[in-house]
Design a protein around this motif. Sequence first.
Motif, PDB file in Angstrom:
ATOM      1  N   TYR A   1       0.841  -1.189   0.000  1.00  0.00           N
ATOM      2  CA  TYR A   1       0.000   0.000   0.000  1.00  0.00           C
ATOM      3  C   TYR A   1       0.885   1.251   0.000  1.00  0.00           C
ATOM      4  N   TYR A   2       0.321   2.359  -0.496  1.00  0.00           N
ATOM      5  CA  TYR A   2       1.057   3.613  -0.595  1.00  0.00           C
ATOM      6  C   TYR A   2       0.161   4.765  -0.149  1.00  0.00           C
ATOM      7  N   VAL A   3       0.782   5.833   0.352  1.00  0.00           N
ATOM      8  CA  VAL A   3       0.033   7.015   0.779  1.00  0.00           C
ATOM      9  C   VAL A   3       0.020   8.045  -0.344  1.00  0.00           C
ATOM     10  N   LYS A   4      -0.861   9.025  -0.187  1.00  0.00           N
ATOM     11  CA  LYS A   4      -0.981  10.087  -1.195  1.00  0.00           C
ATOM     12  C   LYS A   4       0.362  10.790  -1.389  1.00  0.00           C
ATOM     13  N   GLY A   5       0.748  10.964  -2.670  1.00  0.00           N
ATOM     14  CA  GLY A   5       1.986  11.649  -3.007  1.00  0.00           C
ATOM     15  C   GLY A   5       3.212  10.768  -3.022  1.00  0.00           C
ATOM     16  N   GLU A   6       3.094   9.505  -2.610  1.00  0.00           N
ATOM     17  CA  GLU A   6       4.249   8.604  -2.592  1.00  0.00           C
ATOM     18  C   GLU A   6       4.563   8.130  -4.012  1.00  0.00           C
ATOM     19  N   MET A   7       5.837   8.080  -4.336  1.00  0.00           N
ATOM     20  CA  MET A   7       6.270   7.758  -5.698  1.00  0.00           C
ATOM     21  C   MET A   7       6.778   6.329  -5.791  1.00  0.00           C
ATOM     22  N   VAL A   8       6.508   5.711  -6.926  1.00  0.00           N
ATOM     23  CA  VAL A   8       6.995   4.369  -7.231  1.00  0.00           C
ATOM     24  C   VAL A   8       7.917   4.469  -8.443  1.00  0.00           C
TER      25      VAL A   8
ATOM     26  N   TYR B   1       9.061   6.232 -16.083  1.00  0.00           N
ATOM     27  CA  TYR B   1       9.784   5.371 -15.155  1.00  0.00           C
ATOM     28  C   TYR B   1       9.267   5.546 -13.718  1.00  0.00           C
ATOM     29  N   ALA B   2       8.356   6.519 -13.477  1.00  0.00           N
ATOM     30  CA  ALA B   2       7.852   6.766 -12.128  1.00  0.00           C
ATOM     31  C   ALA B   2       6.367   7.137 -12.183  1.00  0.00           C
ATOM     32  N   SER B   3       5.640   6.754 -11.118  1.00  0.00           N
ATOM     33  CA  SER B   3       4.231   7.115 -10.962  1.00  0.00           C
ATOM     34  C   SER B   3       4.002   7.560  -9.525  1.00  0.00           C
ATOM     35  N   VAL B   4       3.004   8.431  -9.314  1.00  0.00           N
ATOM     36  CA  VAL B   4       2.704   8.978  -7.996  1.00  0.00           C
ATOM     37  C   VAL B   4       1.295   8.570  -7.586  1.00  0.00           C
ATOM     38  N   CYS B   5       1.134   8.196  -6.303  1.00  0.00           N
ATOM     39  CA  CYS B   5      -0.184   7.829  -5.770  1.00  0.00           C
ATOM     40  C   CYS B   5      -1.069   9.068  -5.703  1.00  0.00           C
TER      41      CYS B   5
END
Length: 634
Positions: free
Chosen positions: A453-460, A474-478
């Motif tokens: 799980y990820y919080v708002k604004g956290e990047m993958v 290469y990156a996405s944000v919650c």
Amino acid sequence: MRLRLLLYVAIVTLQQVRIEANDLTPSCPQPPTLMNGHFRPLKTDFPYGSVVFYKCDPGYRLEGSRKLGCIAAGKWDGKTPRCLQEKDNGKSTCRISETPANGRVFPSLGITVNIGKRVMYKCRRGYKLIGNSQTICVAGNRLREPVPHCKRVSGGCTIPTSIKFGKLSPNSGKLRYGEKVRARCNRGYVLKGSMENTCLYNGSISNRPPRCTRVSSQRLSAARSLNFGQSENPLPQRRTQVLCRLPSRSIKNGIVISPVDSVREGDIISYKCDKGYAIEGSDTSTCFKSGNFWPRPPVCVRRNRKSSRKAICNLYAFFNGRMTTSRKNANFLKVGEVARFLCNAGYKLMGYKKTICGREGKLLPGGAPHCVRYCAAPRTEENGIVYGIENGIVFAGKRVFFDCKVGYKLIGWDHTVCRSNGTYEHEPPLCVRYCCKKPVISVFGRMIENHEYYVKGEMVIFKCVEGYELVGSYASVCHTSGQFVPNPPVCRRIGAQHVIPTSCEIGKIDPAVKIEPDRKVFAIGSLAAFSCEATSELHGPNTAVCELDGRFHVTLPKCLAIRKKCSLPKLEEDVTVDPSHTEYDPGAEVKFSCGKNFLKIDGPVSGKCRDNGEFDIKRMPRCALSWSLLALLG
């Protein structure tokens, strides 16, 4: 004129060469990627001189150099490292299954932690930790260090051995928790280290024992010739310049004994009575930072030949609080007299607030109390948890730990320490609700720092296995919508020749599911929303995104009728229901029976709760009388 023209042409040509040289500054391509690892920093340009650092994912170890540099040839120097899996039994977590006796473990017993996460141990008050206070979860489903144990500390702290060329007060026996031992040096020596050391709750002394070092003869003579009120300090090794003025060289029917005329903070003077007189009070006084001696000078009383000296209780300095006695400014108590103690704000009294002088010259009960600094319990988030608070306070030097409830992520420090000024070392953390589930990625894709799980604004951050390349960001944000923006990329085999799809088609789906917008084909990146009629409920995701590979990476939902609970209608008094509840879930079955005086059930013997909230019973059962009962009634 010709010379000037040639000089101008030369300058212009030189500038042009410099510009071209700058344009030709070598740069390196994207650094090689690692399977089960990643590099930092993440950027698009890597000019000459750039350095990248590699790190492996949890459960893997790095083989080779952890950094590569971009050289003038426009390539990366050195050999690309590898991430090798540590020996593992197939599991990637550790379960906390043991806690030390008379101690605690953080996180709590029964919690499962991931590889690389820290586990900490702590003993109860009065116990000392033997072993490592913390460890981490490593591959093999185990903790790196064994669980420590807590050893009981018997009766406080042992007073350190005497210091050479100095004295300790007290100098033998045991200290209670929070009590202090003070050190002073002999004449001609200065103290190196802490003048006061405190007995901690784990049975140890707060600082290393101090030592006394000799002062040069010139500095010592300067100290002796110092006048009161002089601000110069001839002994720079001493931490203080506070001087205490001697009361006098004598007291009534006695004398004052002092090694030097200039008594500094921490120095001790003593008193001696004349022959035929006895001291009533303390026979020593200490110079304190306030510039005064404590305890106050005693009095010398004439001895009574027929009776021995009466027992008294000496009163010593009471720090960070106030002490009151029945006699004003008394420095001792007579047998039966009472002293009361009160701590300043921010301090807690350790001991009794009221003591009485006993016949043996001791304060009862429990001796003289003392004041210990504390911090108020740290504020916590609504969904936060804090460990280590005792009766709403935390003593100075003690550590507390923070955690969040299930469904929330801890942002900030997971611990803090109460400082000696009554404040905490770190601000309490935040507990932020998880917003996004782990995104669905392609078979050959990987995520750096993979979580559920990820919080708002956290990047993958995404990457591909060796032999494949990323197509997309290469990156996405919650996002607050619960989705990652932009959509996760796909991994395509390097050199593969195929057409990149431009749309997705929704395949076979439950006809009862409504699709918004109402169509079967969606463009790349567009969103499809799903819903059901009011009498049904949606099982599955309510949205889906058309990914770059031309597919919806979700299991398509379906509509199921809303299942209602059943309630039995009123039955005859003699009919028994098994099991007996007020409500039954859909699919639940009940059985009907009668008492032993009845022949049989007249009607259905069982019933089943249907999805519409009704039992499949055409008529309600009743009980028919048995022949034996009819004969008795006949």
